[in-house]
Design a protein around this motif. Sequence first.
Motif, PDB file in Angstrom:
ATOM      1  N   GLY A  33      -2.905 -14.345 -16.880  1.00  0.00           N
ATOM      2  CA  GLY A  33      -3.878 -15.047 -17.711  1.00  0.00           C
ATOM      3  C   GLY A  33      -3.595 -14.849 -19.189  1.00  0.00           C
ATOM      4  N   ILE A  34      -4.531 -15.252 -19.994  1.00  0.00           N
ATOM      5  CA  ILE A  34      -4.410 -15.149 -21.448  1.00  0.00           C
ATOM      6  C   ILE A  34      -5.318 -14.023 -21.930  1.00  0.00           C
ATOM      7  CG2 ILE A  34      -4.763 -16.341 -23.635  1.00  0.00           C
ATOM      8  CD1 ILE A  34      -4.368 -18.974 -22.072  1.00  0.00           C
ATOM      9  N   LEU A  50     -20.549  -8.119 -25.778  1.00  0.00           N
ATOM     10  CA  LEU A  50     -20.278  -8.708 -24.467  1.00  0.00           C
ATOM     11  C   LEU A  50     -19.619 -10.058 -24.615  1.00  0.00           C
ATOM     12  CD1 LEU A  50     -22.608 -11.054 -23.451  1.00  0.00           C
ATOM     13  CD2 LEU A  50     -23.990  -9.023 -23.671  1.00  0.00           C
ATOM     14  N   TRP A  51     -18.881 -10.409 -23.563  1.00  0.00           N
ATOM     15  CA  TRP A  51     -18.247 -11.725 -23.443  1.00  0.00           C
ATOM     16  C   TRP A  51     -19.113 -12.570 -22.523  1.00  0.00           C
ATOM     17  CZ3 TRP A  51     -14.040 -13.023 -26.240  1.00  0.00           C
ATOM     18  CH2 TRP A  51     -13.226 -12.001 -26.726  1.00  0.00           C
ATOM     19  N   ARG A  52     -19.185 -13.871 -22.810  1.00  0.00           N
ATOM     20  CA  ARG A  52     -19.889 -14.810 -21.935  1.00  0.00           C
ATOM     21  C   ARG A  52     -19.034 -16.055 -21.748  1.00  0.00           C
ATOM     22  NH1 ARG A  52     -26.016 -14.382 -24.251  1.00  0.00           N
ATOM     23  NH2 ARG A  52     -26.485 -12.388 -23.265  1.00  0.00           N
ATOM     24  N   ASP A  53     -19.143 -16.639 -20.536  1.00  0.00           N
ATOM     25  CA  ASP A  53     -18.417 -17.876 -20.263  1.00  0.00           C
ATOM     26  C   ASP A  53     -19.294 -19.074 -20.627  1.00  0.00           C
ATOM     27  OD1 ASP A  53     -20.241 -18.195 -18.182  1.00  0.00           O
ATOM     28  OD2 ASP A  53     -18.779 -17.781 -16.609  1.00  0.00           O
ATOM     29  N   LEU A  54     -18.792 -20.265 -20.311  1.00  0.00           N
ATOM     30  CA  LEU A  54     -19.479 -21.511 -20.649  1.00  0.00           C
ATOM     31  C   LEU A  54     -20.900 -21.576 -20.098  1.00  0.00           C
ATOM     32  CD1 LEU A  54     -19.380 -24.377 -21.835  1.00  0.00           C
ATOM     33  CD2 LEU A  54     -18.325 -25.130 -19.709  1.00  0.00           C
ATOM     34  N   SER A  55     -21.108 -21.003 -18.926  1.00  0.00           N
ATOM     35  CA  SER A  55     -22.444 -21.052 -18.304  1.00  0.00           C
ATOM     36  C   SER A  55     -23.346 -19.900 -18.749  1.00  0.00           C
ATOM     37  CB  SER A  55     -22.314 -21.038 -16.780  1.00  0.00           C
ATOM     38  OG  SER A  55     -21.732 -19.822 -16.356  1.00  0.00           O
ATOM     39  N   GLY A  56     -22.841 -19.034 -19.634  1.00  0.00           N
ATOM     40  CA  GLY A  56     -23.650 -17.921 -20.124  1.00  0.00           C
ATOM     41  C   GLY A  56     -23.536 -16.653 -19.302  1.00  0.00           C
ATOM     42  N   GLU A  84      -5.231 -18.621 -16.263  1.00  0.00           N
ATOM     43  CA  GLU A  84      -4.610 -19.860 -16.735  1.00  0.00           C
ATOM     44  C   GLU A  84      -5.153 -21.110 -16.059  1.00  0.00           C
ATOM     45  OE1 GLU A  84      -0.342 -19.826 -16.993  1.00  0.00           O
ATOM     46  OE2 GLU A  84      -0.357 -17.677 -17.298  1.00  0.00           O
ATOM     47  N   HIS A  85      -5.595 -21.006 -14.818  1.00  0.00           N
ATOM     48  CA  HIS A  85      -6.026 -22.194 -14.085  1.00  0.00           C
ATOM     49  C   HIS A  85      -7.405 -22.698 -14.498  1.00  0.00           C
ATOM     50  CE1 HIS A  85      -7.797 -18.834 -11.823  1.00  0.00           C
ATOM     51  NE2 HIS A  85      -8.757 -19.681 -11.552  1.00  0.00           N
ATOM     52  N   SER A  86      -8.074 -21.988 -15.382  1.00  0.00           N
ATOM     53  CA  SER A  86      -9.431 -22.418 -15.719  1.00  0.00           C
ATOM     54  C   SER A  86      -9.542 -22.766 -17.201  1.00  0.00           C
ATOM     55  CB  SER A  86     -10.434 -21.301 -15.390  1.00  0.00           C
ATOM     56  OG  SER A  86     -10.116 -20.144 -16.122  1.00  0.00           O
ATOM     57  N   ASN A  87     -10.224 -23.860 -17.484  1.00  0.00           N
ATOM     58  CA  ASN A  87     -10.554 -24.187 -18.859  1.00  0.00           C
ATOM     59  C   ASN A  87     -11.802 -23.392 -19.209  1.00  0.00           C
ATOM     60  OD1 ASN A  87      -8.477 -25.995 -19.009  1.00  0.00           O
ATOM     61  ND2 ASN A  87      -9.732 -27.758 -18.472  1.00  0.00           N
ATOM     62  N   GLN A  88     -11.763 -22.693 -20.317  1.00  0.00           N
ATOM     63  CA  GLN A  88     -12.845 -21.777 -20.645  1.00  0.00           C
ATOM     64  C   GLN A  88     -13.395 -22.022 -22.039  1.00  0.00           C
ATOM     65  OE1 GLN A  88     -14.394 -19.308 -18.978  1.00  0.00           O
ATOM     66  NE2 GLN A  88     -13.217 -19.508 -17.105  1.00  0.00           N
ATOM     67  N   ASN A  89     -14.705 -22.061 -22.121  1.00  0.00           N
ATOM     68  CA  ASN A  89     -15.410 -21.962 -23.380  1.00  0.00           C
ATOM     69  C   ASN A  89     -15.909 -20.529 -23.405  1.00  0.00           C
ATOM     70  OD1 ASN A  89     -16.439 -22.868 -25.781  1.00  0.00           O
ATOM     71  ND2 ASN A  89     -18.326 -23.646 -24.883  1.00  0.00           N
ATOM     72  N   ILE A 107     -14.626 -19.630 -28.640  1.00  0.00           N
ATOM     73  CA  ILE A 107     -13.301 -20.234 -28.627  1.00  0.00           C
ATOM     74  C   ILE A 107     -13.173 -21.059 -27.357  1.00  0.00           C
ATOM     75  CG2 ILE A 107     -12.234 -18.232 -27.510  1.00  0.00           C
ATOM     76  CD1 ILE A 107      -9.743 -18.754 -29.247  1.00  0.00           C
ATOM     77  N   TYR A 108     -12.476 -22.167 -27.455  1.00  0.00           N
ATOM     78  CA  TYR A 108     -12.222 -22.997 -26.273  1.00  0.00           C
ATOM     79  C   TYR A 108     -10.753 -22.872 -25.929  1.00  0.00           C
ATOM     80  CZ  TYR A 108     -11.977 -26.865 -23.050  1.00  0.00           C
ATOM     81  OH  TYR A 108     -11.775 -27.620 -21.913  1.00  0.00           O
ATOM     82  N   ILE A 109     -10.475 -22.485 -24.684  1.00  0.00           N
ATOM     83  CA  ILE A 109      -9.103 -22.326 -24.215  1.00  0.00           C
ATOM     84  C   ILE A 109      -8.861 -23.345 -23.108  1.00  0.00           C
ATOM     85  CG2 ILE A 109      -7.445 -20.782 -23.118  1.00  0.00           C
ATOM     86  CD1 ILE A 109      -8.982 -18.463 -24.429  1.00  0.00           C
ATOM     87  N   ALA A 110      -7.894 -24.227 -23.309  1.00  0.00           N
ATOM     88  CA  ALA A 110      -7.603 -25.255 -22.330  1.00  0.00           C
ATOM     89  C   ALA A 110      -6.322 -24.954 -21.575  1.00  0.00           C
ATOM     90  CB  ALA A 110      -7.465 -26.617 -23.001  1.00  0.00           C
TER      91      ALA A 110
END
Length: 110
Positions: A33-34, A50-56, A84-89, A107-110
């Motif tokens: 992954g990145i 803390l880190w959070r994904d697109l859904s919180g 790598e397989h997931s687009n992440q906000n 950050i948005y990672i595509a």
Amino acid sequence: MRFLHLVELIIYFFCYCLGSNPLISVESYQDGGIRVVCQSTGWYPEPEVLWRDLSGQELPSLSEAKSLGDNGLFERENSVIIKEHSNQNLSHWIRNTFLNQEKEATIYIA
């Protein structure tokens, strides 16, 4: 007759600091992954992060580094691996619990 009254006065001074805006950087490929790193300085007392994904949803940190700078304020660095397989906000939150204030970077990672 004179009476001398001694009064002891104690003053408590509390200092709370809201640190710098979080700075997110993409560091390298790691573990399929990145690796994404977030840094922030100038906090007192030690902040929650803390880190959070697109859904919180909260994401676990890969690594956490915390230190006390020469100025007596806390510095934090956290990293996370995004597959790598997931687009992440991706958002990184850092919070002063005494002031009940937080700062966020996304950050948005595509």
